[in-house]
Design an enzyme around this catalytic site. Structure first.
Site, PDB file in Angstrom:
ATOM      1  N   CYS B  99       0.636  -1.214   0.247  1.00 22.73           N
ATOM      2  CA  CYS B  99      -0.278  -0.316  -0.123  1.00 22.73           C
ATOM      3  C   CYS B  99       0.840   1.518   0.269  1.00 22.73           C
ATOM      4  O   CYS B  99       0.303   2.751   0.168  1.00 22.73           O
ATOM      5  CB  CYS B  99      -0.807  -0.010   1.500  1.00 22.73           C
ATOM      6  SG  CYS B  99      -1.599  -1.478   0.764  1.00 22.73           S
ATOM      7  N   HIS B 346      -9.346   4.038  -0.649  1.00 26.00           N
ATOM      8  CA  HIS B 346      -8.330   3.432  -0.601  1.00 26.00           C
ATOM      9  C   HIS B 346      -7.771   2.070  -1.588  1.00 26.00           C
ATOM     10  O   HIS B 346      -7.140   1.247  -1.572  1.00 26.00           O
ATOM     11  CB  HIS B 346      -7.684   2.804   0.999  1.00 26.00           C
ATOM     12  CG  HIS B 346      -6.056   2.085   0.892  1.00 26.00           C
ATOM     13  ND1 HIS B 346      -5.578   2.820   0.139  1.00 26.00           N
ATOM     14  CD2 HIS B 346      -6.150   1.229   1.836  1.00 26.00           C
ATOM     15  CE1 HIS B 346      -3.941   2.051   0.933  1.00 26.00           C
ATOM     16  NE2 HIS B 346      -4.937   1.372   1.829  1.00 26.00           N
TER      17      HIS B 346
END
Lengths: 401, 401
Positions: B99, B346
């Site tokens: 991420c 996200h």
């Protein structure tokens, strides 16, 4: 950019390492490179890897390898903790450009040191492919092609290369046996490389009788996959004495369309041409001055196309160099001197760093039977996809031998 | 290193873009950033992406996006072809740090321009996650954890964060509702961001009544996945007039162990501390001078830990900032001003570039209702894994407003 040198190299044997993990192989190569350089650690780690997310269920790979290899020390104690914390913390990132990942990671490490942002960088190429079955690895390799417009149509990665080779043979009138010297040279050279996956001499007869994979590519046209890792430590050239350094004198990368059918010319590696031209210009050399060339012979057709795009042969005449014995270690354009992808092996994301390590070995004069006499300028070319991402490096030795 | 500025930004709405491909989303963000900068192309493309190999069957992603976006022109006609060939050819590489991929790609682009190797670089973060089912995406996200020692034991990525949050609540005596302000602020701010995935105000009651995911993390502690892309164009600062530029004044990256159980302290983000300290030092600032902070609120516990590690709160006191109304756009430490991971969304490998784009919007004064008054210095922090790879950037505006 300031000049950057290669201070240390390391590699593992390429094999089916069923008892080793990906991190373990990477760690072995990294520690070997550090030992070779006489260093403890480096400021950052750049990892070349293609398929850990698919075949090893592992992303965030660079942080994992940095930790496993004990890279970095925490010299800044944080609130509540005191003193030097060993074993983790260096900046680490993975670079992916399919089979060109290793070369791309090497270039990223180069830019990090060249920028002045850091005084040392480790580059490791690592891949572990043999824990999965052949169909899974074939599917993973196919992710190097265009998923929506090539793979979706059912073509595998070797299938794409077979289409290119068939067209090349048709266009320029070569027969299959004319490609044999590429594989024969690679296998012969690998006999003297203890890190190579295959130690098996082959003949033209072996080449012609080998099992077909995707016409006209047979088993001996194609490089074997494998598990392995190779590493190099980069430092500013100015920190080393001129008499003992190997400098990265040229570096460039270029891309082409991922889908082969989108190219105006499928028989010319445009990105190889562009990146080679830029690397030559940066290094101030011409193809004639390259003493050794570790090219990307994933399939024998790629050897021909790479030689042509980089100015070592006229278009359509790549196989001639093999037939004329020009590609062996005593020839005019020595290639695959440690076995190449064909016989050293092709752990995809690691390959580009193996090429670097091997050219350094040549420039150091460490190659024994396959040493290129007086090698002083070497070149590597690493290809991702069927020519989509191509990274070229020129290394120059200041070592007096 | 020479100073580098951000000349253009672009982004797509984060959503379930079932009718769009990954390359298409990336292209939209890239073209928006080029349009914003008044440029045609750039010398290289750095792609932040975590899971295209797993969920999109696509590696070699950077070359694909460069081609699709029409980046680069072939000004060096190759043998047999003449003239300028539009539409492909720039150097392109993908950076993966789970991420944290977007922030890491941004830092790679920074080093490439800072080194002098190139005069412009595009960075795009792109991820397309919603074509697969929830269990497949959960498995793909779990590749950010240690495959052999965490995932193999059956723990999911949210499960790991839940263990951390539970320990934190136990250690410092917070109750679950104390984390509500993080999510409430993010959702409130996203109402004014047309690119945000969620446009839905929430209350403390909503937060407490939300469905449980992994105790104590419920749906409103957790950020939603999504499809999206964000891009930025980097150029040397020296090429722009001082009165109109936003400069990357601080940049650093650090790692920690991938496996949470390997850390001496699970409640302190060591890599966040290290990279923030290094970025502050490079920028010559302290936390007090940061006007806006886009942090990595993948889960509400991560907001608290990030604030503490970066020096905005004492250890164990992160939630206090929310309870005291310090984190909204008018507070002392404005965070998630465009919705954060929680409400803007996200799309994992894209998130780090969204953060950069949003801080640029703040420094340009383009944020309307959630504009931080007189914002001149902004910070981003992007996290890969449960704190394993952390990239921090400080941006400073020279724009007179």
């Amino acid at each position: 950019m300031r000049s950057v040198a290669i201070l240390g190299i390391g590699q593992t044997k390429i094999d089916e390492h069923w008892d080793r993990s990906l991190r373990d192989l990477a760690g072995e190569a990294i520690l070997a490179a550090l030992r070779d350089a006489g260093r403890d650690s480096a400021e950052a780690l750049f990892v070349g890897n293609m398929m850990s997310g698919i075949v090893n269920d592992q992303n965030n790979l660079a942080a994992l390898i940095a930790d496993w290899s004990g890279l970095g020390f925490d010299n800044a104690p944080w609130p509540g903790r005191q003193g030097r914390q060993p074993g983790h913390g260096v900046e680490a990132v993975k670079i992916e450009a399919a089979c060109g990942s290793g070369g791309a990671a090497f270039r990223a490490g180069l830019m990090a040191v060249a920028s002045g942002e850091m005084e040392s960088a480790l580059v490791v190429g690592a891949e572990k492919m043999t824990d999965r079955g052949p169909h899974e690895v074939t599917a993973a390799l196919a992710t190097a092609a265009d998923a929506d417009y090539e793979t979706e149509a059912g073509v595998s990665f070797v299938g794409l290369n077979a289409l290119i080779m068939r067209r090349y043979m048709h266009e320029y009138g070569w027969k299959h046996a004319d490609f044999a010297p590429f594989s024969i040279n690679a296998h012969a050279n690998a006999m003297h490389n203890p890190y190579a996956r295959l130690h098996q001499k082959i003949t033209v007869e072996d080449f012609e009788k080998s099992h077909m994979v995707a016409t006209p590519i047979n088993l001996l046209d194609a490089s074997p996959i494998g598990d392995g890792a190779a590493a190099a430590l980069l430092v500013p050239a100015e920190t080393l004495s001129r008499a003992s350094r190997i400098v990265i004198s040229g570096s460039a990368s270029a891309t082409d369309t991922l889908a082969v059918h989108d190219r105006p010319e499928v028989l010319f590696l445009t990105a190889a041409y562009k990146s080679a031209q830029a690397a030559y210009k940066m290094a101030g050399v011409t193809p004639k001055e390259i003493d050794v060339f570790e090219l990307h012979d994933a399939f024998s057709i790629m050897s021909a196309l790479s030689l042509e795009a980089c100015g070592f042969a006229e278009r359509g005449q790549g196989p001639r160099l093999g037939l004329d014995n020009e590609i062996n270690p005593n020839g005019r354009v020595p290639i695959c001197t440690r076995g190449g992808l064909k016989a050293r092996g092709h752990p995809v994301g690691a390959t580009g760093v193996y090429q670097i390590v091997e050219v350094v070995q040549q420039l150091r004069g460490e190659c024994g039977e396959t040493q290129v006499d007086g090698a002083r300028i070497g070149m590597t070319q690493n290809i991702g996809g069927s020519g989509a991402t191509i990274v070229t490096h020129v290394l120059t030795s200041d070592v007096k031998r």
